[in-house]
Design a protein around this motif. Structure first.
Motif, PDB file in Angstrom:
ATOM      1  N   LYS A 148      -0.995  13.734  -5.622  1.00 54.96           N
ATOM      2  CA  LYS A 148      -1.880  12.923  -6.448  1.00 54.96           C
ATOM      3  C   LYS A 148      -3.335  13.257  -6.116  1.00 54.96           C
ATOM      4  N   ARG A 166       1.697  10.142   1.988  1.00 52.87           N
ATOM      5  CA  ARG A 166       2.501   9.413   1.004  1.00 52.87           C
ATOM      6  C   ARG A 166       2.054   9.692  -0.425  1.00 52.87           C
ATOM      7  N   ALA A 167       0.777   9.997  -0.611  1.00 53.19           N
ATOM      8  CA  ALA A 167       0.250  10.250  -1.952  1.00 53.19           C
ATOM      9  C   ALA A 167       0.123  11.745  -2.240  1.00 53.19           C
ATOM     10  N   GLY A 212       0.816  -1.207   0.000  1.00 49.93           N
ATOM     11  CA  GLY A 212       0.000   0.000   0.000  1.00 49.93           C
ATOM     12  C   GLY A 212       0.846   1.252   0.000  1.00 49.93           C
ATOM     13  N   ASP A 213       1.858   1.265   0.830  1.00 54.86           N
ATOM     14  CA  ASP A 213       2.763   2.414   0.896  1.00 54.86           C
ATOM     15  C   ASP A 213       3.480   2.621  -0.431  1.00 54.86           C
ATOM     16  N   CYS A 247       1.031   4.117  -3.065  1.00 56.89           N
ATOM     17  CA  CYS A 247       0.708   5.531  -2.848  1.00 56.89           C
ATOM     18  C   CYS A 247       1.844   6.452  -3.269  1.00 56.89           C
ATOM     19  N   ILE A 302      -5.235   8.122  -6.108  1.00 54.06           N
ATOM     20  CA  ILE A 302      -5.383   7.093  -5.066  1.00 54.06           C
ATOM     21  C   ILE A 302      -6.784   7.180  -4.470  1.00 54.06           C
ATOM     22  N   LEU A 357     -10.459   9.884  -0.068  1.00 52.52           N
ATOM     23  CA  LEU A 357     -10.218   9.229   1.216  1.00 52.52           C
ATOM     24  C   LEU A 357     -11.543   9.152   1.964  1.00 52.52           C
ATOM     25  N   ILE A 404      -1.750   7.747   4.174  1.00 53.31           N
ATOM     26  CA  ILE A 404      -1.899   7.715   2.720  1.00 53.31           C
ATOM     27  C   ILE A 404      -1.917   9.129   2.150  1.00 53.31           C
ATOM     28  N   PHE A 422      -8.903   5.446  -1.337  1.00 51.64           N
ATOM     29  CA  PHE A 422      -8.743   4.635  -0.138  1.00 51.64           C
ATOM     30  C   PHE A 422     -10.009   4.679   0.687  1.00 51.64           C
ATOM     31  N   GLN A 471      -6.784  12.442  -4.753  1.00 51.54           N
ATOM     32  CA  GLN A 471      -7.110  11.491  -3.687  1.00 51.54           C
ATOM     33  C   GLN A 471      -8.601  11.490  -3.364  1.00 51.54           C
TER      34      GLN A 471
END
Length: 475
Positions: A237, A233-234, A206-207, A210, A218, A241, A230, A220, A239
């Motif tokens: 991008k 890390r992303a 997963g890491d 991302c 991404i 969530l 996340i 999630f 996202q």
């Protein structure tokens, strides 16, 4: 794992056991993927992305519709695998999840065909302007174990329909049933590299997904703590969530108490309370609290049957994993230690194949300082906190920082609307359970709360994982 149109083993020899929460038996093993596997999956997705993006939306819709038909054909097989791997009751819940999965694919197919552009005016009469949407490219999807099929599909089905290629990482504890679902997608005929499936631990695959520079977006669905990681890390991008909540469920003094108590059965015990929309905090007016409590206790005893999830009589199965069961123990124990009154349940049921069967639990005299009130328990709990006014309820709901769902019961619709407009929540039900949602509507957390950002449902994901493009024609 399924990468670039082929079933493949991980470059690592390590495996993850899938253990049924209801029987304790090992039902399968899956590859424990690593960063090299993510590299291969992203590479395949990137190679496939341009052709899939440039394909006619009607062709993409055909593949999506075929997938939905195949899912319907395999309804029984998929539902049984879901019950074995996740623990939810077959008759009461697992078939419903498969049916909703069909809906996500058919909706995404139709939405793809209806996506349109515009022709805005130009400041220059010798120009023509075209404006339309194009897919991002490669989208990574990381999904939870409570709804293993639909929580992933609500993101990757519309992402695929929009023209993105996808890499799906399911939760490790429900990777076995997820792999069975992927077999259906293979038969549907997605081109090589368009749909990829990698199993492994979130902290590893997963890491890597991302942070990968080849991933454009991404999606999630999961816990607040993981969602925060996340988001970091992303960074940079696009996202979506969809994170946690504690489903504040308010009962005002003019409520239809029987209707409210009946709604508790769904709010607290669907999927054994393992839902981001579960009712986990019950704010009940002091004038009706005792009567409401009596009704809830009676209905729980009459309607909740904890046991073997394959039995047609079972209405609630086990918790999915030991970490979830430990949290249930911790939150109930903390509440009792701080003065809550344990009315019913409160422990794990003995005499069953595993120790993951948590009793339907009702607590009275709950206070805001208790974990069970301020956090997400993710278990079959009904914690009741007494209130004296609408404003007190609103203040408490907004105090805890979640912003996903809430519910209020009142016979005065104007009062219900006032509550809905005052609480910081992305979705509010008036006179219905917190666990009521409709798949064609946008669902997600209120911006600035712990419950995430962006929306799933309807056209929300298709729009999030595409972007506008402008073309100017000089005549």
């Amino acid at each position: 794992m399924y990468i670039d149109g082929q079933w493949q083993s991980s470059s690592s020899i390590d495996r993850i056991q899938s253990i049924s929460p209801s029987s304790g038996k090992v039902i399968a093993t899956v590859s424990r993927g690593n960063t090299a596997d993510i590299d291969r999956a992203v590479g395949a997705a990137r190679r496939a992305s341009k052709a899939w993006a440039s394909a006619s939306p009607f062709y993409r819709a055909e593949v999506m519709i075929k997938a939905s038909q195949l899912i319907a054909d395999e309804r029984d097989t998929l539902a049984r695998a879901l019950t074995d791997d996740q623990g939810k009751p077959l008759v009461k819940e697992a078939y419903d999840e498969v049916d909703e999965l069909v809906l996500y694919f058919s909706m995404a197919a139709e939405d793809a065909k209806r996506q349109s552009g515009t022709m805005p005016h130009s400041v220059d009469p010798t120009r023509r302007v075209l404006q339309y949407r194009v897919p991002l490219g490669v989208v990574g999807v990381i999904s939870p174990w409570n709804w293993p099929y639909t929580m992933g599909a609500e993101v990757f089905a519309p992402a695929l329909a929009a023209g993105n290629s996808v890499i799906w990482i399911p939760a490790p504890s429900t990777a076995a049933c997820s792999a069975l679902l992927v077999e259906v997608f293979v038969e549907a005929g997605f081109p090589e590299g368009v749909f990829n499936f990698v199993t492994g631990l979130g902290a590893e695959v997963g890491d890597a997904l991302c942070a990968h520079p080849g991933v454009d977006g991404i999606g999630f669905v999961g816990s607040v703590a993981t969602g925060e990681k996340i988001a970091y890390r992303a960074a940079g991008k696009k996202q979506i969530l969809e994170l946690g909540g504690n489903g504040p469920f308010v009962v005002l003094e003019d409520a239809d108490l029987e209707k409210a108590a009946r709604a508790v059965m769904d709010a607290s015990f669907l999927c054994a309370g393992q839902s981001c929309t579960a009712g986990e905090l019950f704010l009940v007016h002091k004038g009706v609290k005792e009567e409401f409590l009596e009704m809830v206790v009676s209905m729980t005893k009459e309607s909740i049957n904890l046991g073997d999830p394959f039995s047609p009589e079972t209405t609630m199965g086990p918790l999915n994993n030991e970490a979830c069961a430990d949290k249930f123990d911790e939150h109930v124990g903390d509440a009792v230690a701080k003065g809550a009154r344990l009315v019913q349940g409160g422990k794990r049921e003995g005499g069953l194949p595993t120790t993951l069967y948590a009793q339907a639990t009702i607590l009275d005299s709950v206070s805001p300082d208790m974990l069970i009130a301020s956090s997400e328990t993710f278990g079959p709990v009904v914690p009741i906190l007494e209130i004296s006014s609408d404003q007190e309820a609103i203040s408490l709901v907004n105090r805890f920082g979640f912003g996903l769902t809430s519910a209020v019961f009142t016979t005065d619709l104007a009062r219900g609307l006032a509550y809905a407009e005052s609480v910081e929540a992305g979705w509010v039900n008036v006179n219905a359970s917190t666990n009521l949602w409709e798949s064609h509507l946008p669902f997600g957390g209120r911006s600035g709360t712990l419950s995430g950002r962006g929306r799933v449902g309807g056209t929300s994901v298709l729009e999030a994982f595409s972007e506008p493009k402008v073309v100017i024609l000089q005549l």
